[in-house]
Scaffold this motif. Structure first.
Motif, PDB file in Angstrom:
ATOM      1  N   LEU A  36       0.808  -1.227   0.000  1.00 48.13           N
ATOM      2  CA  LEU A  36       0.000   0.000   0.000  1.00 48.13           C
ATOM      3  C   LEU A  36       0.837   1.272   0.000  1.00 48.13           C
ATOM      4  CD1 LEU A  36      -2.846  -0.903   2.554  1.00 48.13           C
ATOM      5  CD2 LEU A  36      -3.007  -0.755   0.056  1.00 48.13           C
ATOM      6  N   ARG A  37       2.154   1.132   0.002  1.00 45.94           N
ATOM      7  CA  ARG A  37       2.994   2.317   0.191  1.00 45.94           C
ATOM      8  C   ARG A  37       2.860   3.337  -0.936  1.00 45.94           C
ATOM      9  NH1 ARG A  37       8.120  -0.877   3.009  1.00 45.94           N
ATOM     10  NH2 ARG A  37       6.958  -1.304   4.932  1.00 45.94           N
ATOM     11  N   GLU A  38       2.729   2.880  -2.164  1.00 43.09           N
ATOM     12  CA  GLU A  38       2.551   3.834  -3.259  1.00 43.09           C
ATOM     13  C   GLU A  38       1.243   4.601  -3.107  1.00 43.09           C
ATOM     14  OE1 GLU A  38       4.231   5.184  -5.687  1.00 43.09           O
ATOM     15  OE2 GLU A  38       6.012   4.099  -5.031  1.00 43.09           O
ATOM     16  N   ALA A  39       0.210   3.923  -2.618  1.00 43.13           N
ATOM     17  CA  ALA A  39      -1.081   4.579  -2.427  1.00 43.13           C
ATOM     18  C   ALA A  39      -1.016   5.666  -1.365  1.00 43.13           C
ATOM     19  CB  ALA A  39      -2.146   3.553  -2.045  1.00 43.13           C
ATOM     20  N   TYR A  40      -0.065   5.530  -0.417  1.00 39.39           N
ATOM     21  CA  TYR A  40       0.047   6.507   0.661  1.00 39.39           C
ATOM     22  C   TYR A  40       1.231   7.467   0.477  1.00 39.39           C
ATOM     23  CZ  TYR A  40      -3.750   4.371   3.215  1.00 39.39           C
ATOM     24  OH  TYR A  40      -4.999   3.928   3.582  1.00 39.39           O
ATOM     25  N   ARG A  41       1.781   7.508  -0.715  1.00 38.61           N
ATOM     26  CA  ARG A  41       2.788   8.535  -1.016  1.00 38.61           C
ATOM     27  C   ARG A  41       2.098   9.895  -0.913  1.00 38.61           C
ATOM     28  NH1 ARG A  41       7.704   8.502  -3.781  1.00 38.61           N
ATOM     29  NH2 ARG A  41       7.403   6.333  -4.482  1.00 38.61           N
ATOM     30  N   PHE A  42       2.714  10.858  -0.239  1.00 42.08           N
ATOM     31  CA  PHE A  42       2.025  12.116   0.013  1.00 42.08           C
ATOM     32  C   PHE A  42       2.929  13.314  -0.264  1.00 42.08           C
ATOM     33  CE2 PHE A  42       4.258  11.151   3.925  1.00 42.08           C
ATOM     34  CZ  PHE A  42       4.667  12.385   4.416  1.00 42.08           C
ATOM     35  N   THR A  43       2.277  14.443  -0.479  1.00 38.81           N
ATOM     36  CA  THR A  43       2.965  15.722  -0.601  1.00 38.81           C
ATOM     37  C   THR A  43       2.880  16.420   0.750  1.00 38.81           C
ATOM     38  OG1 THR A  43       2.339  15.886  -2.922  1.00 38.81           O
ATOM     39  CG2 THR A  43       3.044  17.916  -1.848  1.00 38.81           C
ATOM     40  N   PRO A  44       3.962  17.034   1.245  1.00 40.26           N
ATOM     41  CA  PRO A  44       3.912  17.687   2.556  1.00 40.26           C
ATOM     42  C   PRO A  44       2.751  18.677   2.656  1.00 40.26           C
ATOM     43  CG  PRO A  44       6.163  17.648   1.726  1.00 40.26           C
ATOM     44  CD  PRO A  44       5.299  17.146   0.618  1.00 40.26           C
ATOM     45  N   GLY A  45       1.979  18.540   3.741  1.00 43.94           N
ATOM     46  CA  GLY A  45       0.824  19.397   3.957  1.00 43.94           C
ATOM     47  C   GLY A  45      -0.492  18.674   3.790  1.00 43.94           C
ATOM     48  N   GLN A  46      -0.472  17.458   3.213  1.00 43.82           N
ATOM     49  CA  GLN A  46      -1.716  16.727   3.011  1.00 43.82           C
ATOM     50  C   GLN A  46      -2.220  16.098   4.309  1.00 43.82           C
ATOM     51  OE1 GLN A  46      -0.753  14.203  -0.557  1.00 43.82           O
ATOM     52  NE2 GLN A  46      -2.470  15.338  -1.438  1.00 43.82           N
ATOM     53  N   HIS A  47      -3.465  15.613   4.263  1.00 46.27           N
ATOM     54  CA  HIS A  47      -4.083  15.033   5.443  1.00 46.27           C
ATOM     55  C   HIS A  47      -4.636  13.638   5.146  1.00 46.27           C
ATOM     56  CE1 HIS A  47      -7.364  17.494   3.499  1.00 46.27           C
ATOM     57  NE2 HIS A  47      -7.888  16.276   3.476  1.00 46.27           N
ATOM     58  N   LEU A  48      -5.010  12.953   6.222  1.00 53.02           N
ATOM     59  CA  LEU A  48      -5.650  11.644   6.136  1.00 53.02           C
ATOM     60  C   LEU A  48      -7.026  11.738   6.783  1.00 53.02           C
ATOM     61  CD1 LEU A  48      -2.706   9.407   7.440  1.00 53.02           C
ATOM     62  CD2 LEU A  48      -3.294   9.841   5.047  1.00 53.02           C
ATOM     63  N   ALA A  49      -8.003  11.063   6.217  1.00 52.56           N
ATOM     64  CA  ALA A  49      -9.306  10.927   6.867  1.00 52.56           C
ATOM     65  C   ALA A  49      -9.338   9.568   7.569  1.00 52.56           C
ATOM     66  CB  ALA A  49     -10.436  11.022   5.845  1.00 52.56           C
ATOM     67  N   LEU A  50      -9.742   9.581   8.823  1.00 49.91           N
ATOM     68  CA  LEU A  50      -9.891   8.350   9.600  1.00 49.91           C
ATOM     69  C   LEU A  50     -11.377   8.084   9.795  1.00 49.91           C
ATOM     70  CD1 LEU A  50      -6.907   9.079  10.047  1.00 49.91           C
ATOM     71  CD2 LEU A  50      -7.128   8.293  12.396  1.00 49.91           C
ATOM     72  N   ARG A  51     -11.759   6.817   9.687  1.00 50.05           N
ATOM     73  CA  ARG A  51     -13.176   6.452   9.703  1.00 50.05           C
ATOM     74  C   ARG A  51     -13.441   5.356  10.727  1.00 50.05           C
ATOM     75  NH1 ARG A  51     -15.594   4.157   4.126  1.00 50.05           N
ATOM     76  NH2 ARG A  51     -14.235   2.376   4.650  1.00 50.05           N
ATOM     77  N   ARG A  52     -14.569   5.484  11.441  1.00 53.38           N
ATOM     78  CA  ARG A  52     -15.046   4.418  12.311  1.00 53.38           C
ATOM     79  C   ARG A  52     -16.569   4.444  12.319  1.00 53.38           C
ATOM     80  NH1 ARG A  52     -15.557   6.107  18.407  1.00 53.38           N
ATOM     81  NH2 ARG A  52     -15.367   3.861  18.748  1.00 53.38           N
ATOM     82  N   THR A  53     -17.182   3.324  12.685  1.00 54.18           N
ATOM     83  CA  THR A  53     -18.632   3.219  12.735  1.00 54.18           C
ATOM     84  C   THR A  53     -19.066   2.983  14.174  1.00 54.18           C
ATOM     85  OG1 THR A  53     -18.709   2.320  10.486  1.00 54.18           O
ATOM     86  CG2 THR A  53     -20.644   1.982  11.868  1.00 54.18           C
ATOM     87  N   VAL A  54     -19.995   3.804  14.646  1.00 50.96           N
ATOM     88  CA  VAL A  54     -20.499   3.700  16.026  1.00 50.96           C
ATOM     89  C   VAL A  54     -22.018   3.608  15.972  1.00 50.96           C
ATOM     90  CG1 VAL A  54     -20.613   4.802  18.290  1.00 50.96           C
ATOM     91  CG2 VAL A  54     -18.554   5.051  16.883  1.00 50.96           C
ATOM     92  N   ASP A  55     -22.559   2.529  16.504  1.00 51.15           N
ATOM     93  CA  ASP A  55     -24.012   2.318  16.525  1.00 51.15           C
ATOM     94  C   ASP A  55     -24.624   2.492  15.134  1.00 51.15           C
ATOM     95  OD1 ASP A  55     -23.921   1.886  19.280  1.00 51.15           O
ATOM     96  OD2 ASP A  55     -24.165   4.016  19.717  1.00 51.15           O
ATOM     97  N   GLY A  56     -23.910   1.986  14.127  1.00 54.23           N
ATOM     98  CA  GLY A  56     -24.411   2.039  12.770  1.00 54.23           C
ATOM     99  C   GLY A  56     -24.172   3.343  12.046  1.00 54.23           C
ATOM    100  N   ALA A  57     -23.633   4.341  12.735  1.00 49.58           N
ATOM    101  CA  ALA A  57     -23.373   5.646  12.116  1.00 49.58           C
ATOM    102  C   ALA A  57     -21.889   5.785  11.808  1.00 49.58           C
ATOM    103  CB  ALA A  57     -23.822   6.773  13.030  1.00 49.58           C
ATOM    104  N   GLU A  58     -21.583   6.241  10.607  1.00 52.35           N
ATOM    105  CA  GLU A  58     -20.196   6.406  10.198  1.00 52.35           C
ATOM    106  C   GLU A  58     -19.664   7.764  10.641  1.00 52.35           C
ATOM    107  OE1 GLU A  58     -18.436   7.227   5.970  1.00 52.35           O
ATOM    108  OE2 GLU A  58     -18.714   5.059   6.159  1.00 52.35           O
ATOM    109  N   ILE A  59     -18.474   7.763  11.236  1.00 53.79           N
ATOM    110  CA  ILE A  59     -17.808   8.993  11.679  1.00 53.79           C
ATOM    111  C   ILE A  59     -16.502   9.124  10.912  1.00 53.79           C
ATOM    112  CG2 ILE A  59     -16.755  10.203  13.629  1.00 53.79           C
ATOM    113  CD1 ILE A  59     -18.597   8.556  15.461  1.00 53.79           C
TER     114      ILE A  59
END
Length: 363
Positions: A36-59
């Motif tokens: 997965l390393r090529e997929a996560y190659r980044f330019t300085p300043g970029q961000h990541l979205a983190l996801r989790r599901t709680v009681d059926g709702a996506e955060i």
């Protein structure tokens, strides 16, 4: 830039370390497997979205990468900073529950608050004005630039409440030790007096307009990076404009969007019935827009894989090209003026003002 020409996607990454930075902030290190390393190659300043599901709702929440971007090979690990927010659904989870060995759903890097260390201007002078957790993307920008452009200079003006609440103290101090002649650090504390340096207090427009010319040659700075709460970023942007800095040299990223109001809505007739046609991953569909929905919400009802992260007009993940029709965009803290002038919109903030609207998420 990472993922340019390809849409960001989620993968599960293992938590390699949880480092407490302050009483209310942590850094999460995420291990990236070789495939997965090529997929996560980044330019300085970029961000990541983190996801989790709680009681059926996506955060979903977005956190900026603070790691230095590798020069050649794709990254084997990524590090993000997470500040605890009152009643924050994800930040509370990060502080109280996430442990080494856990797996998190992490979107591939996105965002345009970036500096390309290989550009023709990268050997020049750069500066940043940051507040609080706004240091996170700028730490990656400054560290990567100084490492890979041996003649570049970087001035960091940072504002925090107190020393104890200051994120990445050691990492910034390390930059000062490694690049004493090329990295300039100015710290302002709003709620604590310092034994040396600038007097305490907020960094507002008036103060920055006087401070910046005394610190560095404003007219020769190739790029300004403003990141933090709405008030700080807007004050810094107005100060730079008053000092004659060109718009294309100023880059902004707002943290804590609640500090900033939505732009005043124009009085625009809203059609009784509208449809949106969306191009996504090479497939198009047309769907009716329900009353009060944003265009992103309409698309998500029919294409759950549509890209988004914050839904607050901040991260820019839902950027799309407006092919036809017209829209009202409630707020925009993510797109540069050049992008909106070229026809890009934030789908999460867009509402139709014509009976037919067409968006292209693939451009």
């Amino acid at each position: 830039m990472a993922n340019e020409g390809g849409r960001a996607r989620f993968h599960r990454l293992r938590v390699a370390a949880v480092d407490r930075l302050t009483d209310d902030s942590v850094a999460l290190a995420l291990a990236v497997p070789p495939e997965l390393r090529e997929a996560y190659r980044f330019t300085p300043g970029q961000h990541l979205a983190l996801r989790r599901t709680v009681d059926g709702a996506e955060i979903r929440r977005t956190y900026s990468i603070c790691s230095t971007a590798p020069a050649h090979e794709a990254p084997s690990s990524l590090r993000v900073g997470v500040r605890l927010v009152d009643e924050g659904a994800f930040s509370t989870y990060a502080h109280k529950e996430i442990a080494v060995g856990d797996e998190l759903e992490v979107m591939t890097p996105a965002g345009r608050f970036t500096l390309d260390p290989t550009s023709d201007t990268a050997s020049g002078h750069y500066a940043a004005v940051v507040g609080g957790s706004g240091i996170t993307p700028v730490l990656s920008i400054a560290g990567t630039l100084l490492e890979r452009a041996p003649h570049a200079r970087f001035c960091l003006i940072r504002s925090d409440r107190t020393t104890a609440s200051t994120m990445f103290l050691e990492e910034v101090a390390d930059l000062k030790d490694r690049y004493p002649d090329r990295f300039q650090l100015v710290t302002v504390l709003s709620r604590e007096d310092q034994q040396a340096g600038l007097a305490s207090g907020r960094l507002d427009q008036e103060r920055l307009a006087a401070l910046l010319p005394a610190l560095l040659p404003v007219e020769r700075v190739a790029g300004w990076y403003l990141c933090g709460p709405y008030g700080l970023v807007q004050g810094a942007e107005r100060a730079l404009r008053a000092l004659g800095v060109r718009r294309d040299r100023v880059h902004e990223e707002i943290f804590h969007v609640d500090d900033g109001p939505a732009k005043e809505r124009r009085t625009v007739p809203t059609p009784a019935h509208s449809t949106v046609t969306a191009q996504l991953d090479g497939r198009a569909g047309t769907w009716p827009v329900q009353d009060g929905e944003s265009l992103l919400e309409t698309v998500l009802r029919n294409r759950p894989d549509a890209p988004y992260a914050c839904k607050g007009g901040v991260c820019g993940t839902c950027r799309a090209f407006l092919v036809s029709g017209s829209i009202r965009m409630d707020r925009n803290f993510a797109l540069e003026a050049e992008e909106t002038e070229a026809g890009y919109v934030l789908a999460c903030q867009s509402h139709p003002t014509t009976e037919k609207v067409e968006l292209d998420f693939d451009r």
